[in-house]
Design a protein around this motif. Structure first.
Motif, PDB file in Angstrom:
ATOM      1  N   ALA A   1      56.472  33.909  32.277  1.00  0.00           N
ATOM      2  CA  ALA A   1      56.792  35.288  31.883  1.00  0.00           C
ATOM      3  C   ALA A   1      58.180  35.405  31.247  1.00  0.00           C
ATOM      4  O   ALA A   1      58.439  36.351  30.505  1.00  0.00           O
ATOM      5  N   LEU A   2      59.072  34.474  31.523  1.00  0.00           N
ATOM      6  CA  LEU A   2      60.421  34.567  30.960  1.00  0.00           C
ATOM      7  C   LEU A   2      60.642  33.635  29.773  1.00  0.00           C
ATOM      8  O   LEU A   2      61.779  33.392  29.375  1.00  0.00           O
ATOM      9  N   ASN A   3      59.571  33.129  29.210  1.00  0.00           N
ATOM     10  CA  ASN A   3      59.732  32.235  28.064  1.00  0.00           C
ATOM     11  C   ASN A   3      60.453  32.924  26.900  1.00  0.00           C
ATOM     12  O   ASN A   3      60.375  34.136  26.723  1.00  0.00           O
TER      13      ASN A   3
ATOM     14  N   ALA B   1      44.154  30.917  20.919  1.00  0.00           N
ATOM     15  CA  ALA B   1      43.817  30.558  22.306  1.00  0.00           C
ATOM     16  C   ALA B   1      43.935  31.769  23.228  1.00  0.00           C
ATOM     17  O   ALA B   1      44.728  32.685  22.984  1.00  0.00           O
ATOM     18  N   LYS B   2      43.130  31.751  24.299  1.00  0.00           N
ATOM     19  CA  LYS B   2      43.201  32.836  25.274  1.00  0.00           C
ATOM     20  C   LYS B   2      44.531  32.739  26.028  1.00  0.00           C
ATOM     21  O   LYS B   2      44.996  31.644  26.353  1.00  0.00           O
ATOM     22  N   ARG B   3      45.142  33.902  26.304  1.00  0.00           N
ATOM     23  CA  ARG B   3      46.494  33.910  26.885  1.00  0.00           C
ATOM     24  C   ARG B   3      46.487  34.246  28.365  1.00  0.00           C
ATOM     25  O   ARG B   3      45.843  35.208  28.781  1.00  0.00           O
ATOM     26  N   TYR B   4      47.261  33.489  29.109  1.00  0.00           N
ATOM     27  CA  TYR B   4      47.486  33.739  30.534  1.00  0.00           C
ATOM     28  C   TYR B   4      48.998  33.683  30.743  1.00  0.00           C
ATOM     29  O   TYR B   4      49.693  32.939  30.065  1.00  0.00           O
ATOM     30  N   ARG B   5      49.459  34.445  31.741  1.00  0.00           N
ATOM     31  CA  ARG B   5      50.901  34.483  31.982  1.00  0.00           C
ATOM     32  C   ARG B   5      51.152  34.292  33.471  1.00  0.00           C
ATOM     33  O   ARG B   5      50.393  34.816  34.295  1.00  0.00           O
ATOM     34  N   TYR B   6      52.169  33.538  33.835  1.00  0.00           N
ATOM     35  CA  TYR B   6      52.530  33.427  35.252  1.00  0.00           C
ATOM     36  C   TYR B   6      53.960  33.896  35.472  1.00  0.00           C
ATOM     37  O   TYR B   6      54.801  33.807  34.571  1.00  0.00           O
ATOM     38  N   ALA B   7      54.216  34.442  36.672  1.00  0.00           N
ATOM     39  CA  ALA B   7      55.547  34.952  37.000  1.00  0.00           C
ATOM     40  C   ALA B   7      56.545  33.804  36.923  1.00  0.00           C
ATOM     41  O   ALA B   7      56.209  32.651  37.235  1.00  0.00           O
ATOM     42  N   ASN B   8      57.772  34.128  36.528  1.00  0.00           N
ATOM     43  CA  ASN B   8      58.784  33.105  36.248  1.00  0.00           C
ATOM     44  C   ASN B   8      58.870  32.035  37.338  1.00  0.00           C
ATOM     45  O   ASN B   8      59.169  32.349  38.491  1.00  0.00           O
ATOM     46  N   ALA B   9      58.577  30.803  36.937  1.00  0.00           N
ATOM     47  CA  ALA B   9      58.712  29.624  37.803  1.00  0.00           C
ATOM     48  C   ALA B   9      57.930  29.750  39.116  1.00  0.00           C
ATOM     49  O   ALA B   9      58.268  29.078  40.086  1.00  0.00           O
ATOM     50  N   ASP B  10      56.903  30.577  39.130  1.00  0.00           N
ATOM     51  CA  ASP B  10      56.123  30.815  40.351  1.00  0.00           C
ATOM     52  C   ASP B  10      54.912  29.872  40.355  1.00  0.00           C
ATOM     53  O   ASP B  10      53.943  30.089  39.622  1.00  0.00           O
ATOM     54  N   MET B  11      54.987  28.839  41.170  1.00  0.00           N
ATOM     55  CA  MET B  11      53.971  27.792  41.135  1.00  0.00           C
ATOM     56  C   MET B  11      52.633  28.248  41.716  1.00  0.00           C
ATOM     57  O   MET B  11      51.582  27.751  41.327  1.00  0.00           O
TER      58      MET B  11
END
Ligand SMILES: *Cc1c(COP(=O)(O)O)cnc(C)c1O
Length: 394
Positions: free
Chosen positions: A131-133, A146-156
């Motif tokens: 998310a913080l890219n 491509a289909k987009r997915y997002r993850y919370a910053n550095a949240d494994m």
């Protein structure tokens, strides 16, 4: 046209009213630990000049020689008549320095990130993005089907959830995209854990290492080296630690780089880098590979600076990177502190929305190897004074 400009002026007024207006100060010297602004000598704490190479004699000399031998500009894209021996030398040197098969140069890393996704991935594929890219990764992903997915910053945990979702949605190829270092906070992406998750879900790992190449990790090879892992595709810049001029690149497996040369739009439709910049890039790699002296100076400075600010009572973000953010939370406070520091001969910049979230305003200080202990002491005294004068410190 009149209505249009009235609307634009209204937006400008709003930006000003919210205290979010950015101004540019003119520097009349070269970039360095000290700079001249308005006729005054100032200590500079906000350049990405981590190794102090922006004004290094070896880079300037290499650039001057290249101007004489190879001329000023290329007046061509690479594939028509814009590739000199120097361009291929730099691509090969970067590849061996970074530990990849090959690299391809771009005008900037912004272009490399705009280029990298679209040719590699299609509508059947998925990109999972932190998310913080950096804005350029976000824009590059927008240009890709491509289909987009997002993850919370550095949240494994969230990354794994998104990997499962992409697999459940039937993605053919999955690429995880992350900054190596998140530049507003100076936090490192946990690349060891990201690599493990990528392997577990058979995903490709793309890392943008702009704020790390040249000084993080063993031999300055970057954040992947710091964590002892390999990124599959790496992007980076010559515009920060590696001389600070301009230029970006993608490093990766040979077929990836070969496809980029055939299909990457910011490569195919934009001019080749000027030879002086390319030659200075080679000189920067020479210095980075020559030893750890500059990196040692950089990290000694960073440790001293962090301890000094902390002792003075400033609220810092924790970290191990030479980006050391001083948290003010409020945009106007950040600007007031920066303005007072400017009067006291220290050049820093307030960061506030939209570059950081609202309520997370800060002054991002950055260490570099060109600063002396005396410079740091002078700057610490100024910070303490400005902190008291603006009511940030009691
Ligand atoms: C600075 C930066 C870029 C842009 O690099 P340029 O070469 O200046 O275009 C891209 N990504 C990240 C993470 C950066 O910090």
């Amino acid at each position: 046209m009149t209505d249009f400009l009235t609307d634009i002026s209204g937006r400008l007024t709003e930006i000003q009213a919210e205290g979010l207006w950015k101004t540019e100060r003119e520097i009349t010297s070269a970039q360095g630990g000290h700079i001249t602004v308005g006729g005054r000598d100032m200590i500079n704490l906000c350049a990405n000049n981590y190794l102090g190479l922006a004004n290094h004699p070896a880079l300037i000399s290499a650039a001057k020689t290249a101007l004489d031998d190879h001329g000023y500009g290329m007046a061509s894209v690479r594939f028509i008549c814009g590739t000199q021996d120097l361009h291929r030398q730099l691509e090969q040197r970067l590849a061996s320095f970074l530990g990849h098969d090959d690299t391809i140069l771009f005008a900037a890393c912004f272009d490399a990130n705009a280029a990298v996704f679209e040719p590699l991935l299609g509508a059947e594929d998925a990109i999972i993005s932190d998310a913080l890219n950096h804005a350029s990764i976000i824009d590059g992903i927008r240009l890709c089907k491509a289909k987009r997915y997002r993850y919370a910053n550095a949240d494994m945990t969230d990354l794994e959830t998104q990997l499962k979702a992409a697999r459940a949605d039937g993605a053919r190829h999955i690429m995880i995209a992350t900054d190596g270092v998140f530049s507003m906070d100076g936090y490192l992406a946990p690349l060891d854990q990201i690599r493990a998750l990528a392997d577990k879900y058979n995903a490709i790992l793309m890392v943008d290492d702009c704020h790390a190449t040249g000084f993080m990790g063993p031999k300055g090879a970057g954040t992947p080296a710091h964590f002892g892992i390999q990124a599959d595709v790496l992007t980076g810049t010559l515009g920060k630690a590696m001389g600070g001029a301009i230029g970006g690149y993608i490093a990766g497996p040979q077929p990836v780089i070969d496809l980029m040369r055939q299909r990457a739009r910011p490569y195919l439709f934009s001019n080749a880098l000027p030879p002086a910049v390319v030659a200075a890039g080679l000189a920067a790699i020479d210095l980075v590979e020559a030893g750890d002296d500059l990196r040692t100076q950089l990290f000694d400075n960073a440790a001293y600076w962090r301890a000094g600010l902390s002792d003075a009572g400033f609220d810092l973000l924790e970290g191990q990177h030479p980006i050391i953010p001083v948290m003010l939370y409020d945009a106007q406070k950040a600007q007031a502190l920066a303005a007072r520091l400017f009067e006291l001969g220290v050049y820093v910049s307030g960061f506030f929305f939209p570059v950081v979230p609202k309520g997370r305003a800060r002054i991002r200080t950055q260490m570099n190897a060109a600063l002396t202990r005396a410079d740091l002491d002078t700057a610490l005294t100024a910070f303490a004074q400005a902190g008291r004068d603006t009511g940030v410190l009691s």
